[in-house]
Design an enzyme around this catalytic site. Structure first.
Site, mmCIF file in Angstrom:
data_model
loop_
_atom_site.group_PDB
_atom_site.id
_atom_site.type_symbol
_atom_site.label_atom_id
_atom_site.label_comp_id
_atom_site.label_asym_id
_atom_site.label_seq_id
_atom_site.Cartn_x
_atom_site.Cartn_y
_atom_site.Cartn_z
ATOM 1 C CB SER A 237 -0.852 0.063 1.091
ATOM 2 O OG SER A 237 -0.300 -0.130 2.340
ATOM 3 C CG HIS B 292 -4.364 -1.298 -0.756
ATOM 4 N ND1 HIS B 292 -5.091 0.066 -0.847
ATOM 5 C CD2 HIS B 292 -4.028 -1.391 0.378
ATOM 6 C CE1 HIS B 292 -4.806 0.635 0.485
ATOM 7 N NE2 HIS B 292 -4.311 -0.055 1.061
ATOM 8 C CE LYS C 226 -7.508 -0.743 3.157
ATOM 9 N NZ LYS C 226 -6.671 -1.493 3.548
HETATM 10 C C1 LIG Z 1 -6.423 -2.266 4.756
HETATM 11 C C2 LIG Z 1 -5.816 -3.268 5.077
HETATM 12 C C3 LIG Z 1 -6.450 -4.356 6.007
HETATM 13 C C4 LIG Z 1 -7.467 -4.125 6.758
HETATM 14 O O1 LIG Z 1 -8.707 -4.183 6.049
HETATM 15 P P1 LIG Z 1 -9.779 -3.575 6.933
HETATM 16 O O2 LIG Z 1 -11.187 -4.166 6.305
HETATM 17 O O3 LIG Z 1 -9.741 -1.981 6.808
HETATM 18 O O4 LIG Z 1 -9.976 -3.882 8.339
HETATM 19 C C5 LIG Z 1 -5.827 -5.606 5.746
HETATM 20 N N1 LIG Z 1 -4.753 -5.877 4.812
HETATM 21 C C6 LIG Z 1 -4.088 -4.899 4.191
HETATM 22 C C7 LIG Z 1 -2.973 -5.387 3.179
HETATM 23 C C8 LIG Z 1 -4.686 -3.646 4.061
HETATM 24 O O5 LIG Z 1 -4.208 -2.777 3.105
#
Ligand SMILES: *Cc1c(COP(=O)(O)O)cnc(C)c1O
Length: 396
Positions: free
Chosen positions: A184, A212, A243
């Site tokens: 990310s 992502h 997301k």
């Molecule tokens: C954002 C993210 C998470 C967490 O996801 P949420 O649904 O916001 O709890 C887990 N792993 C990665 C790689 C992320 O970027």
């Protein structure tokens, strides 16, 4: 009377944060999370959200949510193993499995608790977990909750991964290799084809956290595994519903036996209340929208190309991203913070990301382009980048 309730040790730690200049207040959003937002009372262009497809405030998703509230109420009322498992959850999982081109999918309350729950459920004492050094915090926590041994390979370094496998594979019954699908901070992709080859050569399982990549990569947002055509060769395909999908939740897609096991031993399934109807229904609607059309992902990628091209032409360093995540690398930490502050003053919100989240001297603002942006909004943001970049001597 004891002064234990003053929490002196926390006060001291907070003072340390202040001394290091890393103490901060939470920004307050006073509107829906969209391309233009009201942040701390000010109208700004938003280049910081993970709302890749603009689904977080999509009329069809909102309608699905309110309809579901009318029929099912606001809470699931129990964990899934007792009486919180609604037909809504079951139907979503069938649809998700089809979307992901896997046999089955198990939905969790968040991407974070999916990693925390799944990793410990599928590994045991006597197993080995091998993890990329830049994997997400929730993977790190998930690995900590497992009783398996752990090893870390250098970021996307296949020689290092091979070295660990050659040295240690023979000492374990099961070995699980874990990687983010998209990293990310830089927007680079995992070297998934090579990881899968190595895993198969050494008879290891693979686990990809595609937070992502969900709604972003692959056909109509099916993810990194789909992007690389690796269906059936990644055992645990984790995704988030918070997301690109715009709502909340996480899932593990893969085999039927995976799902059977997680429904008995995935601790968030057994011990945390199921997702509410107002989340499950709009998620289902979002997956349907993606299965019916590539309109959203097409717009996301064309917006990302437009924005990157413009910034690149101006002479900004946009790194090695392969996704809509667009870092603008400034370098110095203080300068990065100042850059972000000045952008905000001129109406563009892009969060600064500095050490320790990224290596020292690689401070950047991380632009998140979405399908919800118009070209006018992006062009306006680029103009602000140009003005502030010139003012600060970052570009010529
Ligand atoms: C954002 C993210 C998470 C967490 O996801 P949420 O649904 O916001 O709890 C887990 N792993 C990665 C790689 C992320 O970027």
């Amino acid at each position: 009377m004891s002064n234990v309730h003053e929490l002196k040790y926390l006060q001291d730690s907070i003072q340390e944060l202040k001394d290091q200049g890393v103490y901060r207040k939470l920004p307050v959003l006073e509107s829906a999370n969209e391309a233009e937002i009201i942040l701390n009372g000010k109208n700004v262009i938003n280049l910081s959200s993970n709302n890749y497809l603009g689904f977080a405030n999509h009329p069809k998703l909102k309608k699905a949510a309110t309809d579901a509230i009318e029929k099912y109420g606001v809470g699931a009322g129990a964990v899934r193993t007792i009486v919180g498992n609604m037909d809504l959850h079951e139907n979503l999982e069938v649809l998700l499995a089809e979307f992901k081109r896997e046999e089955a999918a198990m939905v969790f309350q968040s991407g974070f608790n999916c990693n925390a729950g799944v990793i410990q459920a599928i590994t045991n004492k006597g197993d080995l977990i091998i993890s990329d050094e830049l994997n997400h915090a929730s993977i790190i926590d998930g690995v900590r909750l497992s009783r398996a041994d752990k090893a870390v390979f250098k970021h996307s370094d296949m020689a290092d991964l091979r070295r660990i496998l050659e040295e240690r594979r023979k000492d374990y019954s099961q070995v699980l290799i874990i990687t983010d699908g998209v990293f990310s901070m830089d927007g680079d992709l995992a070297k998934l084809p090579e990881i899968v080859e190595l895993a198969e050569e050494f008879e290891c399982m693979t686990y990809v956290d595609d937070a992502h990549g969900s709604g972003v990569l692959g056909e109509s947002g099916r993810g990194t595994v789909d992007h690389f055509h690796l269906h059936g060769r990644v055992d645990f395909c984790i995704g988030t519903l918070s997301k690109g999908i715009g709502v909340i939740g996480g899932y593990c897609a893969g085999s039927k036996v995976m799902k059977e096991w997680l429904s008995h031993r995935g601790r968030p399934i057994l011990f945390s209340t199921a997702l509410p109807p107002a989340a499950v229904a709009p998620i289902t609607e979002a997956i349907k929208l993606l299965m019916n059309s590539t309109e959203y992902t097409d717009r996301l990628w064309s917006n990302a190309r437009f924005f990157k091209e413009r910034l690149g032409k101006l002479g900004f360093n946009t790194g090695a991203s392969e996704t809509p995540i667009t870092p603008v690398i400034i370098g110095d930490e203080a300068k990065t913070m100042e850059f972000s502050r000045k952008l905000l003053d001129k109406g563009v919100y892009v969060s600064a990301i500095v050490f320790p989240t990224v290596p020292k001297g690689s401070g950047r603002v991380r632009c998140m382009v979405t399908a919800g942006h118009t070209e006018e909004q992006l062009a306006k943001a680029v103009d602000v980048f140009e003005a502030v970049g010139k003012e600060m001597g970052i570009i010529g």
